[in-house]
Design an enzyme around this catalytic site. Structure first.
Site, mmCIF file in Angstrom:
data_model
loop_
_atom_site.group_PDB
_atom_site.id
_atom_site.type_symbol
_atom_site.label_atom_id
_atom_site.label_comp_id
_atom_site.label_asym_id
_atom_site.label_seq_id
_atom_site.Cartn_x
_atom_site.Cartn_y
_atom_site.Cartn_z
ATOM 1 N N LYS A 93 8.020 -8.918 0.016
ATOM 2 C CA LYS A 93 6.873 -8.815 -0.220
ATOM 3 C C LYS A 93 6.857 -7.231 -1.882
ATOM 4 O O LYS A 93 7.423 -6.233 -0.990
ATOM 5 C CB LYS A 93 5.665 -7.515 0.524
ATOM 6 C CG LYS A 93 4.205 -6.924 0.635
ATOM 7 C CD LYS A 93 3.485 -6.490 1.309
ATOM 8 C CE LYS A 93 2.647 -5.446 0.177
ATOM 9 N NZ LYS A 93 2.132 -4.525 1.270
ATOM 10 N N GLY A 154 -4.191 1.248 1.250
ATOM 11 C CA GLY A 154 -5.376 2.651 2.558
ATOM 12 C C GLY A 154 -6.381 3.151 2.404
ATOM 13 O O GLY A 154 -6.670 4.228 3.239
ATOM 14 N N GLY A 182 -5.988 -2.856 0.548
ATOM 15 C CA GLY A 182 -8.032 -2.128 1.116
ATOM 16 C C GLY A 182 -9.056 -2.195 1.895
ATOM 17 O O GLY A 182 -10.189 -1.853 1.976
ATOM 18 N N ASN A 203 -3.176 -3.022 7.613
ATOM 19 C CA ASN A 203 -2.066 -2.025 7.986
ATOM 20 C C ASN A 203 -3.353 -1.051 8.810
ATOM 21 O O ASN A 203 -3.454 -0.631 10.074
ATOM 22 C CB ASN A 203 -1.083 -1.489 7.565
ATOM 23 C CG ASN A 203 -0.143 -0.832 8.623
ATOM 24 O OD1 ASN A 203 1.101 -1.681 8.103
ATOM 25 N ND2 ASN A 203 -0.558 -0.549 9.462
ATOM 26 N N THR A 204 -3.152 -0.071 7.684
ATOM 27 C CA THR A 204 -4.285 1.231 8.125
ATOM 28 C C THR A 204 -5.520 0.752 9.274
ATOM 29 O O THR A 204 -5.743 1.634 9.789
ATOM 30 C CB THR A 204 -4.346 2.040 6.845
ATOM 31 O OG1 THR A 204 -3.274 2.161 6.550
ATOM 32 C CG2 THR A 204 -5.165 3.321 7.328
#
Lengths: 254, 64
Positions: A93, A154, A182, A203-204
């Site tokens: 990535k 994030g 996002g 992720n977040t």
């Protein structure tokens, strides 16, 4: 299920491994969601790396190392080489960050790094914007996957530019597309899948939820629903009402 | 000889990068760079250290 560089993954959910309250919660989120790809990074070894690797191996997913935090072509290329050796995968990535506040990619450096790494035999997953020209150049450079941001990393803002993302989908019908970054809510992920994106990377939104394991499951359900909706060919939107109940045959009661 | 290992100054008697990894007690799953350039695992024994070298040793870590 999405196919990246000839490899079919088991889920359209690609999940990060950072910021969880505990390793057990991380593993629980992967189990509850069935995520098909786990993103990981490389950092200076301070004692935790070997244990973390054992945890990731136990997840049973494909691993996608990132070049997070790199700000130059050289840093990103060197990190990619290190990642290929440590993780034993050609997948990378590719992040080349250009702006401190928004973490938006430096697309000029990204393109150069993507060209170098593709020629070096890497399977590049570029973290990019939805710019059609940049994405076209990335494909020319050898990228067979594109990963435009939905919103800044994030931020949890969702899809900031749905028009641009729809346009990207229409222009690159054959290239696997992933909304990366996002995403804040399962509805954002569903929206991306309804548009025809092949996968969502986040992720977040899971790691920072009050209950990450439950939120991971919610994302998996939303992604599945969004994909099913896309395949079912959604109706076009319109500005004016159109009655769904038949008008003909209504009793005359006034 | 003094080198910089992961940002910290360090006195070492290691002659090569492989020796340094052993001396510092790193686990097996790491990648290395010397003065900003990647050094593949197979070249660590042949990579002689010099005074002032900047060595980076990285390992798997959480990431998004």
């Amino acid at each position: 299920m999405p196919v990246f560089y000839g490899v079919e993954v088991g889920s359209a959910l690609m999940l990060g491994t950072a910021q969880y309250p505990s390793p057990a919660t991380l593993a629980g989120a992967f189990r509850s969601s069935g995520a098909g790809v786990a993103t990981v990074s490389l950092r200076r070894e301070a004692g935790g790396g070997q244990d973390f690797w054992a945890l990731v191996e136990g997840l049973g997913t494909r691993v996608l190392p990132n070049t997070a935090g790199c700000h130059s072509v050289k840093e990103a290329v060197t990190t990619a080489h290190m990642a290929r050796e440590v993780f034993g995968t050609r997948w990378i990535k590719l992040e080349v960050i250009g702006h401190a506040d928004t973490l938006q990619p430096d697309v000029v450096a990204l393109l150069e790094a993507a060209r170098i790494l593709s020629e070096d035999g890497f399977d590049v997953f570029p973290y990019c914007t939805e710019d059609l020209t940049v994405c076209g150049r990335l494909v020319d450079a050898g990228c067979r996957v594109l990963m435009p941001w939905g919103a800044p990393i994030g931020s949890g803002l969702g899809l900031n530019n749905p028009y641009g993302l729809r346009s990207l989908r229409a222009h690159f019908p054959e290239v696997p597309l992933v909304v990366d970054a996002g995403i804040g809510l399962p509805s954002h992920a569903a929206q991306a899948m309804e548009m025809g994106f092949d996968a969502v990377l986040l992720n977040t939104a899971v790691a920072k939820a009050g209950d990450p394991v439950a939120m991971a499951r919610a994302f998996a359900l939303a992604i599945e629903a969004g994909r099913a909706a896309c395949l079912a060919d959604p109706m076009p939107a319109r500005d004016m009402a159109a009655p769904s109940t038949p008008v003909i045959g209504k009793a005359f009661l006034s | 000889m003094t080198i910089v290992l992961n940002g910290e100054s360090r006195e070492t008697r290691a002659a090569t990068l492989a020796d340094l990894l052993h001396e510092a007690g790193f686990g097996p799953r790491v990648a290395t760079a010397r003065n900003g350039s990647f050094v593949p695992a197979g070249q660590r024994m042949a990579t002689a250290l010099q005074d002032g070298d900047r060595i980076e040793v990285v390992a798997p870590m959480q990431g998004g």
